[in-house]
Design an enzyme around this catalytic site. Sequence first.
Site, PDB file in Angstrom:
ATOM      1  N   ASN A   1      -6.984 -10.609   2.132  1.00  0.00           N
ATOM      2  CA  ASN A   1      -7.115 -10.863   0.689  1.00  0.00           C
ATOM      3  C   ASN A   1      -6.682 -12.290   0.362  1.00  0.00           C
ATOM      4  O   ASN A   1      -5.753 -12.548  -0.396  1.00  0.00           O
ATOM      5  CB  ASN A   1      -6.346  -9.834  -0.139  1.00  0.00           C
ATOM      6  CG  ASN A   1      -4.876  -9.757   0.207  1.00  0.00           C
ATOM      7  OD1 ASN A   1      -4.462 -10.125   1.305  1.00  0.00           O
ATOM      8  ND2 ASN A   1      -4.073  -9.262  -0.732  1.00  0.00           N
TER       9      ASN A   1
ATOM     10  N   ASP B   1       4.185  -5.164   5.125  1.00  0.00           N
ATOM     11  CA  ASP B   1       3.476  -5.488   3.888  1.00  0.00           C
ATOM     12  C   ASP B   1       4.147  -6.698   3.223  1.00  0.00           C
ATOM     13  O   ASP B   1       4.357  -6.737   1.997  1.00  0.00           O
ATOM     14  CB  ASP B   1       3.434  -4.300   2.936  1.00  0.00           C
ATOM     15  CG  ASP B   1       2.419  -4.486   1.804  1.00  0.00           C
ATOM     16  OD1 ASP B   1       1.658  -5.484   1.839  1.00  0.00           O
ATOM     17  OD2 ASP B   1       2.405  -3.657   0.878  1.00  0.00           O
TER      18      ASP B   1
ATOM     19  N   HIS C   1      -5.796   0.658   2.296  1.00  0.00           N
ATOM     20  CA  HIS C   1      -4.813   0.548   1.212  1.00  0.00           C
ATOM     21  C   HIS C   1      -4.941   1.828   0.393  1.00  0.00           C
ATOM     22  O   HIS C   1      -5.765   1.922  -0.522  1.00  0.00           O
ATOM     23  CB  HIS C   1      -5.128  -0.689   0.372  1.00  0.00           C
ATOM     24  CG  HIS C   1      -4.306  -0.838  -0.870  1.00  0.00           C
ATOM     25  ND1 HIS C   1      -3.117  -1.525  -0.904  1.00  0.00           N
ATOM     26  CD2 HIS C   1      -4.521  -0.410  -2.145  1.00  0.00           C
ATOM     27  CE1 HIS C   1      -2.632  -1.511  -2.131  1.00  0.00           C
ATOM     28  NE2 HIS C   1      -3.467  -0.828  -2.910  1.00  0.00           N
TER      29      HIS C   1
ATOM     30  N   HIS D   1       1.084   1.609   4.294  1.00  0.00           N
ATOM     31  CA  HIS D   1       2.250   1.821   3.416  1.00  0.00           C
ATOM     32  C   HIS D   1       2.344   3.246   2.837  1.00  0.00           C
ATOM     33  O   HIS D   1       2.259   3.451   1.612  1.00  0.00           O
ATOM     34  CB  HIS D   1       2.303   0.794   2.293  1.00  0.00           C
ATOM     35  CG  HIS D   1       1.012   0.415   1.645  1.00  0.00           C
ATOM     36  ND1 HIS D   1       0.111   1.320   1.146  1.00  0.00           N
ATOM     37  CD2 HIS D   1       0.468  -0.804   1.387  1.00  0.00           C
ATOM     38  CE1 HIS D   1      -0.916   0.687   0.602  1.00  0.00           C
ATOM     39  NE2 HIS D   1      -0.717  -0.616   0.750  1.00  0.00           N
TER      40      HIS D   1
ATOM     41  N   ARG E   1      -1.250 -15.573   2.982  1.00  0.00           N
ATOM     42  CA  ARG E   1      -1.751 -16.256   1.774  1.00  0.00           C
ATOM     43  C   ARG E   1      -2.632 -17.479   2.047  1.00  0.00           C
ATOM     44  O   ARG E   1      -3.101 -18.100   1.091  1.00  0.00           O
ATOM     45  CB  ARG E   1      -0.582 -16.683   0.881  1.00  0.00           C
ATOM     46  CG  ARG E   1       0.360 -15.567   0.453  1.00  0.00           C
ATOM     47  CD  ARG E   1      -0.335 -14.467  -0.305  1.00  0.00           C
ATOM     48  NE  ARG E   1       0.608 -13.562  -0.970  1.00  0.00           N
ATOM     49  CZ  ARG E   1       0.316 -12.334  -1.358  1.00  0.00           C
ATOM     50  NH1 ARG E   1      -0.898 -11.846  -1.130  1.00  0.00           N
ATOM     51  NH2 ARG E   1       1.201 -11.581  -1.968  1.00  0.00           N
TER      52      ARG E   1
ATOM     53  N   GLY F   1       4.679  -6.588  -4.951  1.00  0.00           N
ATOM     54  CA  GLY F   1       4.880  -7.093  -3.602  1.00  0.00           C
ATOM     55  C   GLY F   1       6.249  -7.695  -3.365  1.00  0.00           C
ATOM     56  O   GLY F   1       6.870  -8.263  -4.272  1.00  0.00           O
TER      57      GLY F   1
ATOM     58  N   HIS G   1       0.882 -10.631   4.764  1.00  0.00           N
ATOM     59  CA  HIS G   1       0.114 -11.501   3.868  1.00  0.00           C
ATOM     60  C   HIS G   1       0.615 -12.933   4.053  1.00  0.00           C
ATOM     61  O   HIS G   1       1.711 -13.271   3.618  1.00  0.00           O
ATOM     62  CB  HIS G   1       0.285 -11.066   2.408  1.00  0.00           C
ATOM     63  CG  HIS G   1      -0.250  -9.701   2.122  1.00  0.00           C
ATOM     64  ND1 HIS G   1      -1.562  -9.476   1.765  1.00  0.00           N
ATOM     65  CD2 HIS G   1       0.348  -8.483   2.151  1.00  0.00           C
ATOM     66  CE1 HIS G   1      -1.755  -8.168   1.577  1.00  0.00           C
ATOM     67  NE2 HIS G   1      -0.607  -7.547   1.809  1.00  0.00           N
TER      68      HIS G   1
END
Length: 421
Positions: free
Chosen positions: A93, A304, A178, A231, A63, A323, A61
């Site tokens: 995301n 992750d 996910h 995961h 961001r 997270g 991620h």
Amino acid sequence: MSHELIIHGGSVVSPEGIRNVDLAIDDGIVTAIGDDLGDANKRIDATDAWVGPGFVDLHTHLREPGHEWKEDVASGSAAASAGGYTAVIAMPNTDPVIDTGHVARFVRERGREVGLVDVVPAGSLTMGRAGETMAHIDELWDAGVRIFTDDGDAVANASVLRLVMEYIAQLGGVVSQHAVDRDLSAAGFMHEGAVSSRLGMYGIPSEADEVVIARDLSLAATTGVRYHVQHVSTAHSVELIAAARERGVDVTAEVTPHHLMFTHEDVASTDPDFKMMPPLRTEADRVALIEGLRSGAIDVVATDHAPHAALEKEVPFEYAPYGVLGLEWAASVAASTAGLDIADFFERMSAMPARIAGLEDHGSPVAVGTTANLVVFDPAIEWTPTATLSRSRNAPYLGRPLRGLVTATVLRGTVTHGGSS
């Protein structure tokens, strides 16, 4: 002859097996392998270290766009390079979601601008990750996307998921799920078990993962899609994946470093840095994950890597987001907890994730003519991380002794981390 770069003295993962040889690199390519390769503008001492293809993370991620106050491509790339990665798959995301081609191109171009790792965007399965309407798959495919996921949420509607699987199967892409049921997990904060009972916290049962995986494996068998489980956190999930593979389902799976290292007992401290999704589970689950990684039932280690700002995490456990960070320590955790030998280590960290993602310039054994995307990893160095290159600090590894350290990372012949002679 003088070379641009020589890596000296390491155990090298080559097509012929593990060789104690030197590498010469010029113009981004491995140009010679052997002894006494001559002079170089720069030399990296790899004595007692492992030298192999740079790591590839299937689950990062970054961001950006939209949440740059947690992480951006520059800070995430720096953390990845420090962790030995030469390529990362950036999760969709973001804000806006990577559900169209132009957003995917933006993320890839930002990675090129920074230049520390290859940033490869994943695309969402559904528009806005809402689970209702298929995303612009053709646009995303034309933008170079090969892995599709609504990561952060499972696609709950089986009819929508089956349609998307059928479409992506025709293209040859990967559906990466996910695998956590929203309804079974919505009220919980940690694993449902003895520790949650002792703390008086609502728990998330193991079945939250397992019902999604079981359903999806059936759909993957029907559609023929390449299906990847994100995961994995429970022992029974490993069994479901192994059984499906024996039946011929095209399934791969990942485990995170935090699920290899920690259990729900660590959550007893109520430190929000131990809050993640899926949650840390039992010691029996942790052991099963390690055994699955060793046996190949679990194919890869994926971080992750999920940065959150201090203002989000420095709150009571129940209110903190899920997270943790992982890019800078994943290799250390994988090598020390799972006890992988050099060949299996690079298979799980480099070769297999590159194959899943379709990255031709990454993951291959080191040979003359291959792209010089490389990592030098010393499995014996003991160290304690005290800082991170990420913009966030939500890392349960900080202050904990680890074994195994990335001492150099090379992207297309350029040293992006470490490399002191």
